[in-house]
Design a protein around this motif. Sequence first.
Motif, PDB file in Angstrom:
ATOM      1  N   UNK A   1       0.702  -1.396   0.196  1.00 28.67           N
ATOM      2  CA  UNK A   1      -0.056  -0.047   0.132  1.00 28.67           C
ATOM      3  C   UNK A   1       0.968   1.232  -0.169  1.00 28.67           C
ATOM      4  N   UNK A   2       0.130   2.369  -0.292  1.00 26.38           N
ATOM      5  CA  UNK A   2       0.869   3.735  -0.425  1.00 26.38           C
ATOM      6  C   UNK A   2       0.125   4.943   0.341  1.00 26.38           C
ATOM      7  N   UNK A   3       0.889   5.547   0.700  1.00 22.82           N
ATOM      8  CA  UNK A   3       0.526   7.044   1.030  1.00 22.82           C
ATOM      9  C   UNK A   3       1.074   7.966   0.248  1.00 22.82           C
ATOM     10  N   UNK A   4      -0.013   8.952  -0.145  1.00 27.14           N
ATOM     11  CA  UNK A   4       0.198   9.955  -1.011  1.00 27.14           C
ATOM     12  C   UNK A   4       0.216  11.200  -0.067  1.00 27.14           C
ATOM     13  N   UNK A   5       1.128  12.246  -0.325  1.00 24.06           N
ATOM     14  CA  UNK A   5       1.199  13.342   0.506  1.00 24.06           C
ATOM     15  C   UNK A   5       1.322  14.431  -0.503  1.00 24.06           C
ATOM     16  N   UNK A   6       0.450  15.497  -0.269  1.00 28.15           N
ATOM     17  CA  UNK A   6       0.510  16.732  -0.988  1.00 28.15           C
ATOM     18  C   UNK A   6       1.339  17.495  -0.206  1.00 28.15           C
ATOM     19  N   UNK A  12       2.112  24.555   6.456  1.00 25.79           N
ATOM     20  CA  UNK A  12       0.883  23.399   6.310  1.00 25.79           C
ATOM     21  C   UNK A  12       1.701  22.095   5.569  1.00 25.79           C
ATOM     22  N   UNK A  13       2.207  22.306   4.337  1.00 25.60           N
ATOM     23  CA  UNK A  13       3.171  21.166   3.852  1.00 25.60           C
ATOM     24  C   UNK A  13       3.893  20.432   4.549  1.00 25.60           C
ATOM     25  N   UNK A  14       4.733  21.183   5.400  1.00 26.65           N
ATOM     26  CA  UNK A  14       5.770  20.425   6.182  1.00 26.65           C
ATOM     27  C   UNK A  14       5.081  19.782   7.359  1.00 26.65           C
ATOM     28  N   UNK A  15       3.666  20.209   7.829  1.00 26.01           N
ATOM     29  CA  UNK A  15       2.956  19.423   8.586  1.00 26.01           C
ATOM     30  C   UNK A  15       2.379  18.172   8.248  1.00 26.01           C
ATOM     31  N   UNK A  16       2.047  18.143   6.978  1.00 32.08           N
ATOM     32  CA  UNK A  16       1.681  17.005   6.205  1.00 32.08           C
ATOM     33  C   UNK A  16       2.599  15.934   6.035  1.00 32.08           C
ATOM     34  N   UNK A  17       3.845  16.549   5.472  1.00 38.90           N
ATOM     35  CA  UNK A  17       4.826  15.631   5.309  1.00 38.90           C
ATOM     36  C   UNK A  17       5.561  15.019   6.307  1.00 38.90           C
ATOM     37  N   UNK A  30       4.581   2.449   1.456  1.00 36.93           N
ATOM     38  CA  UNK A  30       5.377   3.402   0.282  1.00 36.93           C
ATOM     39  C   UNK A  30       5.023   4.896   0.609  1.00 36.93           C
ATOM     40  N   UNK A  31       5.717   5.958   0.243  1.00 40.31           N
ATOM     41  CA  UNK A  31       5.261   7.400   0.518  1.00 40.31           C
ATOM     42  C   UNK A  31       5.541   8.066  -0.781  1.00 40.31           C
ATOM     43  N   UNK A  32       4.498   8.469  -1.420  1.00 42.81           N
ATOM     44  CA  UNK A  32       4.590   9.355  -2.610  1.00 42.81           C
ATOM     45  C   UNK A  32       4.351  10.829  -2.361  1.00 42.81           C
ATOM     46  N   UNK A  33       5.250  11.540  -2.443  1.00 50.42           N
ATOM     47  CA  UNK A  33       5.416  13.020  -2.343  1.00 50.42           C
ATOM     48  C   UNK A  33       5.024  13.664  -3.452  1.00 50.42           C
ATOM     49  N   UNK A  54      15.420  17.361  -3.120  1.00 44.79           N
ATOM     50  CA  UNK A  54      16.561  16.617  -2.951  1.00 44.79           C
ATOM     51  C   UNK A  54      16.611  16.353  -1.174  1.00 44.79           C
ATOM     52  N   UNK A  55      16.467  17.486  -0.365  1.00 48.41           N
ATOM     53  CA  UNK A  55      16.335  17.245   0.925  1.00 48.41           C
ATOM     54  C   UNK A  55      15.616  16.239   1.593  1.00 48.41           C
ATOM     55  N   UNK A  56      14.241  16.353   0.949  1.00 52.73           N
ATOM     56  CA  UNK A  56      13.116  15.241   1.410  1.00 52.73           C
ATOM     57  C   UNK A  56      13.515  14.023   0.927  1.00 52.73           C
TER      58      UNK A  56
END
Length: 131
Positions: A1-6, A12-17, A30-33, A54-56
């Motif tokens: 399974x996969x988690x997708x993060x916007x 806000x984006x950093x909190x989601x990530x 798996x994580x899809x950013x 690149x840092x992510x």
Amino acid sequence: MTVVVGYLPTPDGLAALSHAIEEVGRTGEKLVVVNTGELGNYAGPSFATPQDLDAIDTQLTEAGIDHLVLQPTNGLSAADEILLAASAHDASRIVIGIRRRSPVGKLFTGSTAQQVLLEADCPVLAVKPQR
């Protein structure tokens, strides 16, 4: 399974990530950013820099997380790109960051979060940054 993060390079984006990273760390998924510009605006502040992505990538690799970092440039809305990624990767859930906006602000600018919440075929977790 996969988690997708916007992902946006914002609180806000950093909190989601951060939340998505915690989730996949527990579940082994798996994580899809997904990061994209606003309707083809790839010079705006929501479009992450190559250094940021690149840092992510480095952070996720060092944490041993199976991942994919996407930055589509198809001219679609951020919500559409997140929903496409979720469909393409058979997401078990989507994680998005949200911020407080007035009803008038939502009317004039639309709401990525609202579209994702209404159109997703899987559960959506909306995360607020801590204050």
